[in-house]
Design an enzyme around this catalytic site. Structure first.
Site, PDB file in Angstrom:
ATOM      1  N   HIS A 196      11.036   9.140   1.529  1.00  9.66           N
ATOM      2  CA  HIS A 196       9.626   8.816   1.298  1.00  9.66           C
ATOM      3  C   HIS A 196       9.126   8.243   2.624  1.00  9.66           C
ATOM      4  O   HIS A 196       9.457   7.118   2.987  1.00  9.66           O
ATOM      5  CB  HIS A 196       9.562   7.781   0.162  1.00  9.66           C
ATOM      6  CG  HIS A 196       8.188   7.306  -0.176  1.00  9.66           C
ATOM      7  ND1 HIS A 196       7.369   7.947  -1.089  1.00  9.66           N
ATOM      8  CD2 HIS A 196       7.471   6.226   0.249  1.00  9.66           C
ATOM      9  CE1 HIS A 196       6.234   7.280  -1.203  1.00  9.66           C
ATOM     10  NE2 HIS A 196       6.260   6.241  -0.391  1.00  9.66           N
ATOM     11  N   HIS A 291      -9.334  32.048  25.223  1.00  8.11           N
ATOM     12  CA  HIS A 291      -8.603  32.036  23.953  1.00  8.11           C
ATOM     13  C   HIS A 291      -9.137  33.135  23.032  1.00  8.11           C
ATOM     14  O   HIS A 291      -8.376  33.906  22.455  1.00  8.11           O
ATOM     15  CB  HIS A 291      -8.749  30.683  23.258  1.00  8.11           C
ATOM     16  CG  HIS A 291      -8.069  29.551  23.975  1.00  8.11           C
ATOM     17  ND1 HIS A 291      -7.346  28.588  23.324  1.00  8.11           N
ATOM     18  CD2 HIS A 291      -8.004  29.234  25.290  1.00  8.11           C
ATOM     19  CE1 HIS A 291      -6.866  27.725  24.197  1.00  8.11           C
ATOM     20  NE2 HIS A 291      -7.265  28.103  25.407  1.00  8.11           N
TER      21      HIS A 291
HETATM   22  N1  COA Z   1      11.064  -4.644  -8.496  1.00  4.99           N
HETATM   23  C1  COA Z   1      10.945  -5.651  -9.400  1.00  4.99           C
HETATM   24  N2  COA Z   1       9.960  -6.546  -9.370  1.00  4.99           N
HETATM   25  C2  COA Z   1       9.064  -6.453  -8.364  1.00  4.99           C
HETATM   26  C3  COA Z   1       9.140  -5.449  -7.394  1.00  4.99           C
HETATM   27  C4  COA Z   1      10.193  -4.520  -7.478  1.00  4.99           C
HETATM   28  N3  COA Z   1      10.297  -3.543  -6.619  1.00  4.99           N
HETATM   29  N4  COA Z   1       8.117  -5.599  -6.529  1.00  4.99           N
HETATM   30  C5  COA Z   1       7.425  -6.655  -6.942  1.00  4.99           C
HETATM   31  N5  COA Z   1       7.996  -7.165  -8.045  1.00  4.99           N
HETATM   32  C6  COA Z   1       7.546  -8.274  -8.836  1.00  4.99           C
HETATM   33  C7  COA Z   1       7.118  -9.472  -8.046  1.00  4.99           C
HETATM   34  O1  COA Z   1       8.234 -10.221  -7.658  1.00  4.99           O
HETATM   35  C8  COA Z   1       6.215 -10.178  -9.034  1.00  4.99           C
HETATM   36  O2  COA Z   1       7.041 -10.856  -9.952  1.00  4.99           O
HETATM   37  P1  COA Z   1       6.581 -12.213 -10.679  1.00  4.99           P
HETATM   38  O3  COA Z   1       5.468 -11.815 -11.596  1.00  4.99           O
HETATM   39  O4  COA Z   1       7.815 -12.661 -11.412  1.00  4.99           O
HETATM   40  O5  COA Z   1       6.157 -13.126  -9.599  1.00  4.99           O
HETATM   41  C9  COA Z   1       5.524  -8.987  -9.731  1.00  4.99           C
HETATM   42  O6  COA Z   1       6.348  -7.852  -9.514  1.00  4.99           O
HETATM   43  C10 COA Z   1       4.164  -8.633  -9.144  1.00  4.99           C
HETATM   44  O7  COA Z   1       3.257  -9.357  -9.779  1.00  4.99           O
HETATM   45  P2  COA Z   1       1.677  -9.237  -9.451  1.00  4.99           P
HETATM   46  O8  COA Z   1       1.452  -9.232  -7.988  1.00  4.99           O
HETATM   47  O9  COA Z   1       1.007 -10.244 -10.279  1.00  4.99           O
HETATM   48  O10 COA Z   1       1.303  -7.780  -9.916  1.00  4.99           O
HETATM   49  P3  COA Z   1       0.991  -7.244 -11.391  1.00  4.99           P
HETATM   50  O11 COA Z   1       1.962  -7.792 -12.356  1.00  4.99           O
HETATM   51  O12 COA Z   1      -0.455  -7.361 -11.691  1.00  4.99           O
HETATM   52  O13 COA Z   1       1.284  -5.678 -11.213  1.00  4.99           O
HETATM   53  C11 COA Z   1       1.455  -3.799  -9.759  1.00  4.99           C
HETATM   54  C12 COA Z   1       0.573  -4.877 -10.272  1.00  4.99           C
HETATM   55  C13 COA Z   1       2.603  -4.474  -9.047  1.00  4.99           C
HETATM   56  C14 COA Z   1       2.032  -2.942 -10.864  1.00  4.99           C
HETATM   57  C15 COA Z   1       0.658  -2.772  -8.890  1.00  4.99           C
HETATM   58  O14 COA Z   1      -0.656  -2.881  -8.828  1.00  4.99           O
HETATM   59  C16 COA Z   1       1.311  -2.419  -7.594  1.00  4.99           C
HETATM   60  O15 COA Z   1       1.444  -3.160  -6.630  1.00  4.99           O
HETATM   61  N6  COA Z   1       1.690  -1.133  -7.625  1.00  4.99           N
HETATM   62  C17 COA Z   1       2.824  -0.514  -7.102  1.00  4.99           C
HETATM   63  C18 COA Z   1       2.917  -0.426  -5.599  1.00  4.99           C
HETATM   64  C19 COA Z   1       4.067   0.427  -5.212  1.00  4.99           C
HETATM   65  O16 COA Z   1       4.459   1.290  -5.940  1.00  4.99           O
HETATM   66  N7  COA Z   1       4.638   0.194  -4.020  1.00  4.99           N
HETATM   67  C20 COA Z   1       5.864   0.823  -3.595  1.00  4.99           C
HETATM   68  C21 COA Z   1       5.818   2.260  -3.276  1.00  4.99           C
HETATM   69  S1  COA Z   1       4.571   2.780  -2.164  1.00  4.99           S
HETATM   70 ZN    ZN Z   2       4.862   4.712  -0.364  1.00  4.33          ZN
END
Ligand code: COA
Ligand code: ZN
Length: 375
Positions: A196, A291
């Protein structure tokens, strides 16, 4: 190179594509895109991450009901709750991600390496117990210590993961470094390797191709290269490079590329750059006189890719760079017969107007009229 190797394309337009700033797709748009991507011939379609919002959850449900040839994959964190969502919706594949670099361990999770391994093992086993096919992504793999990355890969494999994905999350790898990394991981693991690649240094396509050369099986792409920040490798670039440079016969419906680009331009409300490879407005437009003259004689002189193979047309731009041959070609197309002497005079007029960068048929006819030439 690559011929005979199993190569898969995972399209992430519906998932990471929607992480592009300014973009939010409706469920209906996602359904249209999924169906067209399936007809195009991608191997995996990432449907979305159900935990993001109610509409994404609903979209993943609706998309999962589609009858597609492509494998459907939902995205989620290394958490039981995200796994429960995907299992409840019933998506066959889940992509679980967890940051493995020192930066992620310290600043995102505040865990030790050992604690992270325990967490990874628990969730992979949990996902497998739920009957999911799993791709585990080591987020920020490119900035993870190699020994630790191997440990993570071996652990997820032993825990039942079906695929291991290396994310170059900030796009900092070079093709050479990617090749070395993928070679190493392929030699350490039996499950197929995915990559990725992010495009922060403009190397996402090169890095993805390099990963395939080193034995990776699947690369993530998005139509028009959508994604966080500078996005992912554009679907068109990867597939056309595979077809034209590497001579891979992937059974992709290449003629659909302009349609996919237009559709995603319109749904994302972002317009591809004019000079974007393959799909950009200028990709098959020739301008300088030398060209155009050569292309009229033999298109391959200045074309690595044939526009016809992509349902696109070749164009010749007329402006101060135009030469006799290019102008004659255009006038003949317009049905205007002109003597060589006159041609030179018309050309001189064009060259006297450097500020005019678009000479279309109408403006050429007006010019001829103003010079007293019948058209
Ligand atoms: N695995 C497990 N937990 C993870 C994580 C992972 N890879 N990445 C973050 N977290 C946890 C954080 O530690 C945090 O935990 P907590 O609630 O215990 O503190 C939580 O996820 C994030 O909480 P918050 O920031 O409040 O987000 P949310 O609960 O509102 O959810 C998302 C929003 C995270 C689902 C979303 O909008 C997001 O960021 N999308 C995904 C981005 C992504 O896919 N990135 C990677 C590939 S490009
Ligand atoms: Zn990505």
């Amino acid at each position: 190179m690559l011929i005979g190797q199993k190569i898969e394309i995972l399209d992430s337009t519906l998932r990471e594509g929607e992480q592009t700033p300014g973009v939010s797709f409706s469920i209906d748009q996602k359904i249209v895109m999924a169906n067209r991507l399936d007809t195009f011939g991608v191997d995996f379609i990432e449907l979305g991450h159900p935990a993001v919002s109610p509409d994404v959850y609903e979209a993943v449900q609706s998309l999962n009901n589609l009858d597609l040839k492509a494998k459907k994959m939902a995205h989620g964190r290394a958490s039981k709750s995200d796994i429960n969502d995907v299992a409840a919706i019933g998506v066959e594949w889940m992509g679980i991600f967890f940051g493995t670099s020192p930066l992620s361990l310290k600043h995102k999770f505040n865990v030790t390496k050992k604690e992270a391994l325990q967490r990874i093992e628990t969730v992979v086993k949990y996902g497998k117990d739920k009957g999911l096919k799993l791709r585990f992504t080591a987020e920020d793999a490119s900035r993870t210590d190699l020994d630790y990355l191997i440990q993570v890969g071996q652990l997820v494999q032993q825990s039942g993961a079906d695929r291991f994905s290396l994310a170059d999350t900030v796009g900092c790898l070079t093709p050479t470094k990617m090749q070395k990394l993928v070679r190493q991981m392929v030699s350490e693991l039996d499950i197929p390797i995915h990559v990725h690649c992010h495009n922060d240094f403009g190397m996402a396509t090169a890095n993805s191709l390099s990963a395939l050369e080193a034995g990776a099986q699947c690369v993530d792409v998005a139509v028009n290269g959508l994604g966080e920040r500078c996005g992912l490798p554009p679907l068109a670039e990867v597939v056309i490079a595979l077809t034209n440079i590497y001579k891979v016969n992937g059974n992709w419906n290449l003629g659909m590329i302009p349609e996919l680009t237009k559709m995603v331009d319109s749904f994302s409300k972002l317009v591809s750059n004019a000079n974007q490879p393959i799909v950009g407005k200028n990709a098959f437009t020739h301008k300088a006189g030398l060209h155009v003259k050569a292309v009229v004689e033999e298109p391959k002189s200045y074309e690595a890719i044939s526009p016809e193979s992509l349902n696109r047309e070749r164009h010749f731009a007329i402006d101060k760079f135009t030469g006799k041959s290019a102008l004659k070609n255009r006038l003949v197309k317009m049905g205007v017969k002109i003597q060589n002497q006159r041609l030179k005079a018309i050309l001189l007029e064009i060259k006297m107007h450097p500020e005019k960068v678009i000479w279309d048929d109408d403006s050429l006819i007006s010019l001829l009229k103003s010079m007293g030439i019948k058209s």
